[in-house]
Motif scaffolding. Structure first.
Motif, PDB file in Angstrom:
ATOM      1  N   HIS A  63      11.512 -80.046  37.944  1.00 48.58           N
ATOM      2  CA  HIS A  63      10.187 -79.432  38.057  1.00 48.58           C
ATOM      3  C   HIS A  63       9.658 -79.656  39.462  1.00 48.58           C
ATOM      4  O   HIS A  63      10.150 -80.512  40.207  1.00 48.58           O
ATOM      5  N   ASP A  67       7.458 -85.890  43.645  1.00 49.42           N
ATOM      6  CA  ASP A  67       8.421 -86.993  43.452  1.00 49.42           C
ATOM      7  C   ASP A  67       9.741 -86.496  42.872  1.00 49.42           C
ATOM      8  O   ASP A  67      10.632 -87.307  42.582  1.00 49.42           O
ATOM      9  N   HIS A  68       9.891 -85.150  42.724  1.00 43.76           N
ATOM     10  CA  HIS A  68      11.146 -84.589  42.216  1.00 43.76           C
ATOM     11  C   HIS A  68      11.779 -83.567  43.160  1.00 43.76           C
ATOM     12  O   HIS A  68      12.950 -83.249  43.004  1.00 43.76           O
ATOM     13  N   ASP A 169      10.484 -85.077  33.739  1.00 42.32           N
ATOM     14  CA  ASP A 169       9.233 -85.712  33.306  1.00 42.32           C
ATOM     15  C   ASP A 169       8.772 -84.985  32.052  1.00 42.32           C
ATOM     16  O   ASP A 169       8.708 -83.746  32.048  1.00 42.32           O
ATOM     17  N   HIS A 222      12.358 -93.519  35.969  1.00 40.01           N
ATOM     18  CA  HIS A 222      11.003 -93.076  36.321  1.00 40.01           C
ATOM     19  C   HIS A 222      10.033 -94.170  35.874  1.00 40.01           C
ATOM     20  O   HIS A 222       9.002 -93.921  35.250  1.00 40.01           O
TER      21      HIS A 222
HETATM   22 ZN    ZN Z   1       7.778 -87.643  38.263  1.00 38.18          ZN
END
Ligand code: ZN
Ligand code: ZN
Length: 247
Positions: A63, A67-68, A169, A222
Motif C-alpha cells: 500500500h 513506511d512501505h 498493514d 511492523h
Molecule cells: Zn506501515
C-alpha cells in the motif's frame, strides 16, 4: 527443492519504534529476488545487511504509505549513481502506484525525475483478487482493511514451490485465516499490544486467532512501541532486524 530465503530488512512501524527500520522484506528463490515493500529506510537496510541492491528484479508494494514505499527514490538514486543499472525494474502495487511513485520521485529529486532514467521503470497495478505472475513469482493480491478509500493489499505469494503470506498493514479480517491456508510462512503485522483499532493488528487479537492460521511459521513484524515493551509476554515469533530464514 531449493530453499527460499527471506530477509527481514525492516521490522518496525511507521514511528521506527526502538530504532527499527520501515517495512521491507527481501525474498530470493526460484531464480528471482524481490522485495515485499520498500519503506523509507530500505536502502539503509540493504547496506546494513551487505545485500546487493542490483539483485532486485521486482518490488511488490502492499500500500502507498510512506513506511512501505518511500524508499523507492533512494533505490533509484543508487541505481543512477552508485550501482548503475540497465536492467528494467518492475514495481507492482495497488491501483494508483505508478502515479504516486512518479510524484514521490519528483517531490524528492525534481531535476533527476525530469530526465529519463537509464533503466526502464515498469509498473503493474494490482487490483484486489486479480492474480498476476512475474516470471517465477505468482502473486494473489487481496484487499485488507487499513485505509478508507485507498486500497491496501495483503499479498499471497508463490515462488519455487513455497507459499508466503504477507499481511501488509491491516485491521482484523477473517481473510487472514482464509489466505493463510497451506502457507509456509505468514509475515503478519503486529503494531499494537494494548491499543485496539480497526485498521491495525494487536498481539492479543493475533494470539486469540493463532490456531486458526494454516501456516507452518508465523512471524510478527511492523512492531510498535507497545509490543516491544511487552515482548516477554509474547509467545509468537517476533521478527528481528536483519533476520534471514529459509522456508
Ligand atoms: Zn506501515
Ligand atoms: Zn499503512
Amino acid at each position: 527443492m531449493q530453499p527460499v530465503r527471506v530477509s527481514f530488512l525492516g521490522t518496525g512501524d511507521a514511528f521506527s519504534a526502538a530504532g527499527r527500520h520501515h517495512a521491507s522484506y527481501l525474498v530470493a528463490g526460484g531464480g528471482s529476488t524481490f522485495l515485499l515493500d520498500c519503506g523509507a529506510t530500505t536502502l539503509a537496510s540493504l547496506k546494513r545487511g551487505g545485500i546487493d541492491a542490483t539483485a532486485i528484479d521486482l518490488i511488490l508494494i502492499s500500500h502507498l504509505h510512506g513506511d512501505h514505499f518511500c524508499g523507492l527514490p533512494f533505490l533509484f538514486l543508487e541505481y543512477l549513481f552508485e550501482r548503475p543499472r540497465q536492467r528494467p525494474l518492475r514495481i507492482a502495487g495497488p491501483p494508483g502506484t505508478e502515479e504516486r511513485v512518479h510524484a514521490l520521485f519528483r517531490a524528492a529529486y525534481k531535476e533527476l525525475a525530469a530526465k529519463p532514467l537509464p533503466f526502464a521503470l515498469e509498473f503493474t497495478e494490482m487490483p484486489p483478487d486479480q492474480p498476476v505472475t512475474f516470471g517465477p513469482v505468482h502473486v494473489e493480491p487481496f484487499r485488507v482493511p487499513h485505509q478508507e478509500r485507498e486500497i491496501s493489499l495483503g499479498l499471497r505469494v508463490g515462488v519455487a514451490g513455497r507459499t508466503l503470506l504477507y499481511s501488509g498493514d491491516t485491521g482484523w479480517t477473517d481473510e487472514l485465516i482464509v489466505r493463510s491456508a497451506d502457507t509456509d510462512l505468514f509475515i503478519c503485522e503486529c503494531c499494537f499490544f494494548d491499543t485496539r483499532v480497526p485498521f491495525h493488528l494487536d498481539y492479543p487479537r493475533i494470539a486469540d486467532q493463532r490456531t486458526r492460521f494454516g501456516t507452518k511459521r508465523l512471524i510478527l513484524t511492523h512492531l510498535g512501541r507497545e509490543v516491544l515493551a511487552r515482548r516477554h509476554e509474547v509467545d509468537i515469533e517476533l521478527a528481528a532486524e536483519g533476520l534471514t530464514i529459509e522456508v
